[in-house]
Design a protein around this motif. Structure first.
Motif, PDB file in Angstrom:
ATOM      1  N   ILE A 161     -44.267   8.189  81.909  1.00 55.23           N
ATOM      2  CA  ILE A 161     -45.290   9.090  81.364  1.00 55.23           C
ATOM      3  C   ILE A 161     -45.909   9.936  82.479  1.00 55.23           C
ATOM      4  O   ILE A 161     -46.202  11.119  82.295  1.00 55.23           O
ATOM      5  N   ARG A 162     -46.085   9.353  83.654  1.00 54.85           N
ATOM      6  CA  ARG A 162     -46.705  10.076  84.767  1.00 54.85           C
ATOM      7  C   ARG A 162     -45.822  11.223  85.257  1.00 54.85           C
ATOM      8  O   ARG A 162     -46.321  12.267  85.681  1.00 54.85           O
ATOM      9  N   ASN A 163     -44.479  11.038  85.195  1.00 47.33           N
ATOM     10  CA  ASN A 163     -43.557  12.031  85.736  1.00 47.33           C
ATOM     11  C   ASN A 163     -42.986  12.971  84.677  1.00 47.33           C
ATOM     12  O   ASN A 163     -42.028  13.700  84.947  1.00 47.33           O
ATOM     13  N   VAL A 164     -43.544  12.966  83.493  1.00 47.93           N
ATOM     14  CA  VAL A 164     -42.994  13.788  82.408  1.00 47.93           C
ATOM     15  C   VAL A 164     -43.162  15.275  82.732  1.00 47.93           C
ATOM     16  O   VAL A 164     -44.146  15.700  83.341  1.00 47.93           O
ATOM     17  N   ARG A 165     -42.145  16.088  82.327  1.00 51.17           N
ATOM     18  CA  ARG A 165     -42.175  17.536  82.508  1.00 51.17           C
ATOM     19  C   ARG A 165     -41.865  18.200  81.175  1.00 51.17           C
ATOM     20  O   ARG A 165     -40.980  17.744  80.439  1.00 51.17           O
ATOM     21  N   LEU A 166     -42.583  19.263  80.877  1.00 51.34           N
ATOM     22  CA  LEU A 166     -42.353  19.999  79.637  1.00 51.34           C
ATOM     23  C   LEU A 166     -41.324  21.093  79.872  1.00 51.34           C
ATOM     24  O   LEU A 166     -41.448  21.882  80.806  1.00 51.34           O
ATOM     25  N   PHE A 167     -40.318  21.127  79.015  1.00 50.01           N
ATOM     26  CA  PHE A 167     -39.277  22.141  79.081  1.00 50.01           C
ATOM     27  C   PHE A 167     -39.360  23.018  77.846  1.00 50.01           C
ATOM     28  O   PHE A 167     -39.437  22.514  76.727  1.00 50.01           O
ATOM     29  N   ARG A 168     -39.385  24.301  78.044  1.00 53.61           N
ATOM     30  CA  ARG A 168     -39.527  25.287  76.973  1.00 53.61           C
ATOM     31  C   ARG A 168     -40.775  25.009  76.134  1.00 53.61           C
ATOM     32  O   ARG A 168     -40.812  25.212  74.933  1.00 53.61           O
ATOM     33  N   LYS A 169     -41.819  24.490  76.808  1.00 57.64           N
ATOM     34  CA  LYS A 169     -43.162  24.273  76.257  1.00 57.64           C
ATOM     35  C   LYS A 169     -43.263  23.205  75.173  1.00 57.64           C
ATOM     36  O   LYS A 169     -44.369  22.896  74.721  1.00 57.64           O
ATOM     37  N   SER A 170     -42.145  22.602  74.755  1.00 57.85           N
ATOM     38  CA  SER A 170     -42.236  21.644  73.657  1.00 57.85           C
ATOM     39  C   SER A 170     -41.291  20.454  73.779  1.00 57.85           C
ATOM     40  O   SER A 170     -41.280  19.589  72.914  1.00 57.85           O
ATOM     41  N   PHE A 171     -40.497  20.392  74.853  1.00 59.02           N
ATOM     42  CA  PHE A 171     -39.552  19.293  75.031  1.00 59.02           C
ATOM     43  C   PHE A 171     -39.958  18.493  76.266  1.00 59.02           C
ATOM     44  O   PHE A 171     -39.931  19.013  77.384  1.00 59.02           O
ATOM     45  N   GLY A 178     -48.184  18.869  71.029  1.00 62.28           N
ATOM     46  CA  GLY A 178     -47.276  19.976  71.317  1.00 62.28           C
ATOM     47  C   GLY A 178     -45.856  19.563  71.612  1.00 62.28           C
ATOM     48  O   GLY A 178     -44.968  20.411  71.681  1.00 62.28           O
ATOM     49  N   VAL A 179     -45.603  18.269  71.781  1.00 61.41           N
ATOM     50  CA  VAL A 179     -44.254  17.794  72.076  1.00 61.41           C
ATOM     51  C   VAL A 179     -43.474  17.657  70.775  1.00 61.41           C
ATOM     52  O   VAL A 179     -43.853  16.895  69.892  1.00 61.41           O
ATOM     53  N   GLU A 208     -29.990  13.760  88.072  1.00 62.50           N
ATOM     54  CA  GLU A 208     -30.299  15.187  88.203  1.00 62.50           C
ATOM     55  C   GLU A 208     -29.275  16.050  87.470  1.00 62.50           C
ATOM     56  O   GLU A 208     -29.642  17.017  86.780  1.00 62.50           O
ATOM     57  N   GLU A 209     -27.995  15.691  87.592  1.00 66.08           N
ATOM     58  CA  GLU A 209     -26.956  16.454  86.894  1.00 66.08           C
ATOM     59  C   GLU A 209     -27.074  16.295  85.390  1.00 66.08           C
ATOM     60  O   GLU A 209     -26.875  17.253  84.631  1.00 66.08           O
ATOM     61  N   ALA A 210     -27.399  15.066  84.959  1.00 66.99           N
ATOM     62  CA  ALA A 210     -27.560  14.832  83.523  1.00 66.99           C
ATOM     63  C   ALA A 210     -28.747  15.614  82.968  1.00 66.99           C
ATOM     64  O   ALA A 210     -28.679  16.178  81.866  1.00 66.99           O
ATOM     65  N   GLU A 211     -29.842  15.662  83.720  1.00 69.25           N
ATOM     66  CA  GLU A 211     -31.009  16.422  83.265  1.00 69.25           C
ATOM     67  C   GLU A 211     -30.686  17.916  83.204  1.00 69.25           C
ATOM     68  O   GLU A 211     -31.112  18.605  82.265  1.00 69.25           O
ATOM     69  N   LYS A 212     -29.934  18.418  84.177  1.00 68.01           N
ATOM     70  CA  LYS A 212     -29.546  19.831  84.162  1.00 68.01           C
ATOM     71  C   LYS A 212     -28.684  20.140  82.945  1.00 68.01           C
ATOM     72  O   LYS A 212     -28.877  21.160  82.264  1.00 68.01           O
ATOM     73  N   LYS A 213     -27.759  19.256  82.632  1.00 64.84           N
ATOM     74  CA  LYS A 213     -26.910  19.440  81.465  1.00 64.84           C
ATOM     75  C   LYS A 213     -27.727  19.395  80.178  1.00 64.84           C
ATOM     76  O   LYS A 213     -27.480  20.166  79.244  1.00 64.84           O
ATOM     77  N   LEU A 214     -28.712  18.505  80.122  1.00 61.76           N
ATOM     78  CA  LEU A 214     -29.589  18.411  78.952  1.00 61.76           C
ATOM     79  C   LEU A 214     -30.373  19.706  78.764  1.00 61.76           C
ATOM     80  O   LEU A 214     -30.479  20.226  77.637  1.00 61.76           O
TER      81      LEU A 214
END
Length: 681
Positions: free
Chosen positions: A571-581, A610-611, A662-668
């Protein structure tokens, strides 16, 4: 010019004269043996003959060589002219792919083509790169497009020697002839146009089903039912008629549609908006009507197209309906499936499946129950329920458990302690020795062979039953005698609980077994907060009546400190992608079952305002596990399927091997962006 090779008829002519001279000398020797004076006279004549021949040779030599050179030059000029006027574009490349020479048709491709001599062919035709040049003894054939013209490219190596004997071309140096490529371009634009026209005119077959026809009719007043039916029928016919399709209704909620591939491509470009149009039909009904479409195309015959359409409609319905499945050659594509399926209140299907399971189990010697890899509490609870049903028929039953996690351990221990039998819980190797042709193998909580706890068991018996609540994918266990796929159900434990109620009159759950089934429902519904329907609560009530204890189950679910802190880290390291993911990573060090912790953390991230969907990536056993969760706005199953996984509309996952986090997150991120930009989410 001693090294000049005399070709063809000229060589045979010179050889003939020398042979005749040798023959005459031999005859002269023979005559000497018979008559000396006659031989002497013949020798004088032979001497005169040789003198004449030698004088004639030296006199005519220069003129003969000049005529030979003139003929050769004329022949070379003729061949060069033929190559230059060749009807196809033809050109030569050196070993590095630089242009050496091109004929007239090649120069017509571009007005400045002659200026490209000695420059790389990639500057002219970008699709022809040095990497595509073939090696010795081989050739290369591929298609390119240049100036809206489709060419078939043929490249062959015509020399790989130190010296090339070839008639000279302009601007070709001797040093270039050590390795030379001849390239031919054949204009196949018309051919491709005819092929495309043939593809467009090829027929495709579709089956359209109304998913919840009966439920939708029951939700409106009786006087409005005919209006609703007429509106749906008109909308379907009008939509497909506008795309030149033939529509025929063969049952009250089923349609057969025949169309050209051209029409199918148009529908795919529009992403089958008929699915949304049908849901928007407003007759003040409480339940929106949804449709499922299965389409078969490019199967080689009309009969095979229909068979493919039947497979696709089963896949669409098995995935929850409200979507389109298309089988084209060897691939299957999906459209739609963005909404949650409507739960069917009737339990007729569960009763029918329970009776069928009872009949199949009656003719089996023993029963083996298997869940998915890294078995969770839902799969274990469903397996325990099947165990109890088999025990009511006095069948020897085994449960395959490949790995006992910390969360699962209390339930496994309680189940073992409550049973008087030994060796109920077995591993994969033990199960292989148990399963034979007379064994019933029951797979719960998965329908994909590659996800089962011991895939080898599927080939050891033909008596296979599949019970699963996940949306069906194209990879399924196809040799099952009974398949019960119910994507509307909250969990496999809920499905098995319903089956137990109709299985046999003497089926009675123990409190420990009821706890396991109840725990499976609790986990998969996130404490009855997700994918929970009327039948879910009815199943929970039945388990409570059979001794399931809420407090006891809650104590078994308590976490250790390491797992709790790991969720906090997510939860501490969460990042929002495209404002809702919401995207985060779960640490795996010091955790016994980090994938479960990651899944629980993904549920927690949905509580953020917003998630729309959450994704937690966990590296475990040399793989990256992705846990995807949503409430109702995003179909995470579609995202995970694009990445090789699957699941439900709001609960899904995927496993990626050979990549880093990191590669998996980029692909996601790329996958989400492509689907958002393409209108698939």
């Amino acid at each position: 010019m001693d090294d000049v090779k005399k070709p063809g008829q000229l060589k045979s002519y010179v050889s003939f004269l020398i042979g005749m001279l040798i023959l005459l000398i031999g005859v002269n020797v023979f005559v000497y043996g018979r008559e000396f004076y006659a031989g002497l006279i013949m020798s004088c004549g032979l001497f005169v003959y040789c003198i004449v021949i030698i004088i004639y040779y030296y006199v005519k030599k220069r003129k003969a060589l000049q005529e030979l050179i003139d003929f050769t030059a004329h022949y070379a000029t003729l061949q060069n002219r033929l190559m230059d006027e060749f009807e196809f574009p033809y050109f030569l490349l050196d070993r590095e792919g630089h242009l050496l020479w091109g004929n007239q048709e090649f120069n017509k491709l571009h007005e400045e083509m002659p200026k490209f001599i000695r420059r790389s062919i990639s500057e002219i035709l970008p699709d022809i790169t040095p990497s595509k040049l073939p090696r010795a003894g081989s050739k290369a054939d591929f298609d390119i497009v240049y100036n809206e013209t489709q060419f078939r490219v043929n490249i062959r190596l015509i020399s790989n020697n130190d010296e090339l004997e070839i008639y000279s071309f302009p601007d070709v140096r001797p040093s270039d002839l050590k390795k030379l490529y001849a390239v031919t371009l054949k204009d196949e634009t018309k051919l491709h146009e005819y092929m495309q026209k043939y593809e467009d005119e090829t027929m495709a077959t579709a089956l359209l089903y109304l998913d919840n026809y009966e439920e939708a009719l029951e939700s409106v007043e009786e006087v409005s039912r005919s209006i609703l039916t007429a509106l749906i029928d008109r909308k379907i016919n009008q939509y497909f008629n506008n795309h030149d399709c033939l529509v025929r209704k063969f049952e009250k909620d089923k349609y057969l549609i025949v169309m050209r591939n051209r029409s199918l491509q148009e529908l795919m470009e529009q992403r089958f908006d008929i699915v949304e149009e049908i849901k928007n039909i407003n007759t003040e009904n409480e339940i929106s009507v949804t449709i499922s479409i299965g389409i078969g195309s490019d199967q080689g015959s009309y009969v095979k197209n229909l068979e493919a359409a039947k497979i696709c409609i089963d896949l669409a319905l098995g995935r929850g309906g409200d979507q389109v499945a298309i089988k084209s050659r060897d691939s299957i594509r999906y459209f739609g499936g963005k909404t949650q399926g409507v739960e069917k209140n009737t339990k007729v299907k569960a009763r029918v499946k329970a009776h069928a399971l009872h009949e199949f189990m009656a003719v089996s010697d023993k029963v083996v129950v298997m869940g998915h890899r890294f078995i969770d509490i839902d799969a274990f609870g469903a397996a325990v329920g099947i165990y109890r049903a088999a025990q009511s028929m006095n069948k020897k039953t085994y449960i395959v458990v490949d790995y006992v996690s910390q969360m699962l351990e209390p339930f496994v221990d309680s189940f073992k302690n409550s049973s008087s039998e030994d060796n109920i819980i077995v591993g994969c190797d033990e199960a292989k020795d148990i399963v034979d042709e007379k064994t019933m193998l029951i797979v719960v909580d998965t329908s994909r062979p590659g996800y089962t706890g011991c895939e080898e068991l599927l080939s050891l018996t033909k008596n296979i039953v599949v019970l699963d609540h996940h949306r069906q994918s194209s990879e399924v266990i196809r040799n099952s005698v009974l398949s019960y796929i119910e994507p509307y159900a909250s969990s496999a434990s809920e499905m098995v609980t319903e089956i137990i109620q109709y299985f046999a009159d003497n089926t009675k759950l123990k409190s420990v077994e009821a706890d396991a089934l109840y725990a499976g429902i609790v986990v998969d519904t996130d404490n009855f907060m997700q994918k929970t329907g009327v039948r879910t609560f009815e199943a929970a009530a039945y388990l409570r009546r059979n001794g399931a204890d809420v407090t006891r189950v809650r104590k078994m679910f308590r976490e250790n400190m390491a797992d709790y802190l790991a969720k906090g880290e997510v939860i501490r390291n969460v990042r929002l992608f495209r404002k809702s993911f919401a995207i985060s990573c779960c640490p795996s060090e010091g955790l016994e079952q980090p994938t479960i912790v990651g899944a629980q953390a993904a549920n927690e991230l949905l509580n953020i305002i917003g998630v729309r969907a959450s994704f937690v990536l966990t590296e475990f056993n040399n793989k990256v596990f992705i846990s995807a969760r949503a409430i109702d706005e995003v179909n995470v199953q579609l995202i995970m399927e694009r990445m090789g996984g699957g699941g439900h509309l709001n609960i899904a996952g995927a496993q990626l091997a050979g990549v880093s986090v990191e590669e998996a997150e980029k692909k996601l991120r790329i996958t989400i962006s492509e689907m958002l930009d393409g209108g698939e989410l």
